[in-house]
Design an enzyme around this catalytic site. Structure first.
Site, PDB file in Angstrom:
ATOM      1  CB  THR A 136       1.872  32.253 -31.245  1.00 31.68           C
ATOM      2  OG1 THR A 136       1.840  32.541 -29.854  1.00 31.68           O
ATOM      3  CG2 THR A 136       0.931  33.189 -31.969  1.00 31.68           C
ATOM      4  N   GLY A 186       5.128  35.102 -27.704  1.00 29.47           N
ATOM      5  CA  GLY A 186       4.887  35.925 -26.525  1.00 29.47           C
ATOM      6  C   GLY A 186       5.700  37.199 -26.457  1.00 29.47           C
TER       7      GLY A 186
END
Length: 530
Positions: free
Chosen positions: A344, A427
């Site tokens: 991410t 996550g």
């Protein structure tokens, strides 16, 4: 090399601040501010540039979530830039399979939502055009940029998951590009130019979307032109909790943001004035509070259009006190974490007027599905592979549905104005690192860079099977590690600055209005302010 040699000094600006996991993306945001744009223009420029210079983490084929504060409006708003599964995507597509494939075109079953979110930000609050804010991204895609050490490492580790079209771009000639070498993405540059000229609708209702869907249909995928044409992100009120004088905001479900708020509510029952930072008590309390919030999260989180999520109860202070009363101060709870993606990119911007944007974006796994859509240069996300094929599971796959989403940007306000913007890659690690960052800045007076630099942990999040493992960086005191193990934590020591704990960044605004920025020494980021 000394253990503390990676620690950075905070960057302090009197008027502006940009933080991101890649220095070129931070610079792109700063360029927009210098040419008269505001925080929203800068944020989109950062987002688009990350899609080029950090392609293993994020891209046009992925999702994003945003928290925005407009100084003129004086309020925080959330934008959900996540995509829904295709109308033709249902569990029967995977009959006889235990799970949705993690890679390949059949894992790319949700419409990419990020491009729509760029349009929403600019249309609602921006001063510059989409073409203007895409200029840096187009320049780096077309003219090249020095390939980051992070991209080199991830290509070496996960290049085997790339489709032939993707491998031709990211491993030309079958070779992993060297760190610092010139990396060019001509196909992506052409797609960005088309987007700059045609705007949002050329992606969802025009040429780009058509080319993606034609590729999908030819390759055994499920997304269609109708799926793209019907996509629309959504503005909403964020969810929040009050924590020691701060209003702490998160994006509402399908984001897991409420788990971070629940953890803070639980921790409110404990006096951090009596808890030494970095002690056994500090790490144990945070881990145990987070475990309790994860237990509830996993039972309810999905697309709220398909199942009611009882946020009133979950964020109730009385419920938090009840959970806190079950927390043992000397024993670890025997809860288990389910594996989920961690790759991410988080970034944030504050401008001279006080406009603030905290946002995060992702392809889910490293390089997403591993599939590039034909000659568009766009890597498709595999976020939809997190859907369950169990019809009784809360997050079961259904048509036109948003999945449980890990992305969760954070913003904390005092007296109605942002004082902390923070977030991280990772996550399952996102609520964990966010809790570390906020408690360090608020309770222990750390500036954002110090809060990011300090040793971190991540509980769970191991690929392949559920785990109770608590990974802590080796800089944590040995006696603390021993105490945690004695309490029943399944302790595993990792490197002193280990990428497994994610890449975190933060901005703080002090009483003088000065903006202090911190970026993670574990990545290629930069804080830029003046």
């Amino acid at each position: 090399m000394e253990e503390d040699s990676l620690e950075k000094k905070p960057v302090i600006g009197t008027k502006t601040m940009v933080v991101s996991p890649h220095y070129l993306a931070s610079a792109a945001g700063a360029r927009m501010l210098q040419k008269g744009g505001n925080a929203f223009d800068a944020a989109v420029a950062v987002s688009a540039t990350l899609a080029v210079v950090y392609p293993h983490m994020t891209g046009l084929g992925g999702d994003s979530f945003w928290l925005s504060y407009s100084a003129a409006e004086g309020k925080v708003r959330a934008y959900n830039g996540s995509g829904r599964s295709g109308y033709a995507v249902r569990r029967s597509c995977y009959a006889g399979e235990e799970a949705i494939p993690r890679r390949g075109v059949r894992s790319a079953i949700t419409v990419p939502g990020m491009v729509d979110s760029w349009d929403a930000m600019l249309r609602q609050y921006g001063r510059l055009s989409l073409a203007e804010v895409l200029e840096p991204a187009i320049g780096y895609a077309e003219g090249g940029f020095p390939l980051s050490p992070d991209q080199h490492i991830h290509t070496r580790l996960f290049g085997h998951a790339l489709s032939p079209e993707a491998a031709a771009i990211y491993m030309p000639g079958g070779v992993v590009p060297v760190s610092g070498g010139k990396f060019v993405q001509q196909q992506l540059a052409a797609t960005l130019c088309t987007l700059a000229a045609g705007g949002r609708d050329v992606f969802y209702k025009g040429e780009i979307g058509a080319r993606i869907c034609d590729y999908m249909q030819a390759s055994g995928g499920y997304l269609t032109r109708e799926d793209f044409a019907d996509h629309q992100g959504s503005w909403s009120d964020p969810i929040h909790t009050d924590y020691h004088g701060l209003a702490v905001y998160q994006a509402p479900p399908n984001s897991q943001g409420f788990a971070g708020l629940m953890s803070l509510n639980i921790l409110e029952s404990f006096d951090f004035g009596q808890i030494e930072h970095g002690s056994y008590e500090y790490y144990h309390l945070l881990v145990e509070a987070l475990k309790l919030s994860f237990r509830d999260r996993d039972q309810v989180l999905t697309d709220p259009d398909f199942s009611r999520i009882p946020l009133e109860r979950l964020l109730d202070k009385g419920y938090a006190r009840q959970l806190a009363s079950t927390l043992s101060l000397d024993r670890a709870a025997g809860l288990v974490s389910e594996p989920m993606g961690r790759d991410t990119a988080y970034a944030a911007v504050v401008d001279e007027e006080g406009n603030s944007v905290s946002f995060i974006q992702s392809l889910y796994f490293e390089f997403g599905s591993g599939a590039v859509a034909g000659d568009t240069g766009i890597l498709l996300q595999n976020r939809g592979s997190f859907f369950s094929l169990d019809p009784g599971h809360i997050n079961t796959l259904e048509p036109h549905k948003r999945t449980f989403h890990t992305l969760m940007p954070a913003m904390a306000c005092r007296d109605g104005r942002p004082v902390y913007l923070y977030g991280t890659q990772g996550g399952e690690g996102q609520p964990q690192t966010q809790t570390l960052l906020l408690t360090r800045m608020l309770h222990y007076g750390m500036n954002p860079q110090a809060a990011v630099d300090q040793p971190r942990f991540v509980w769970g999040r191991t690929w392949g099977e559920p785990t109770q493992e608590l990974k802590l960086e080796s800089r944590v005191d040995a006696d603390v590690l021993a105490g945690l193990a004695a309490a029943g934590h399944l302790v595993r020591q990792v490197d002193s600055y280990d990428g497994i704990v994610g890449h975190a960044h933060a901005i703080a605004v002090d009483d003088n209005g000065y903006r202090s920025g911190g970026t993670d020494p574990r990545c290629d980021g930069a804080a830029i302010g003046w």
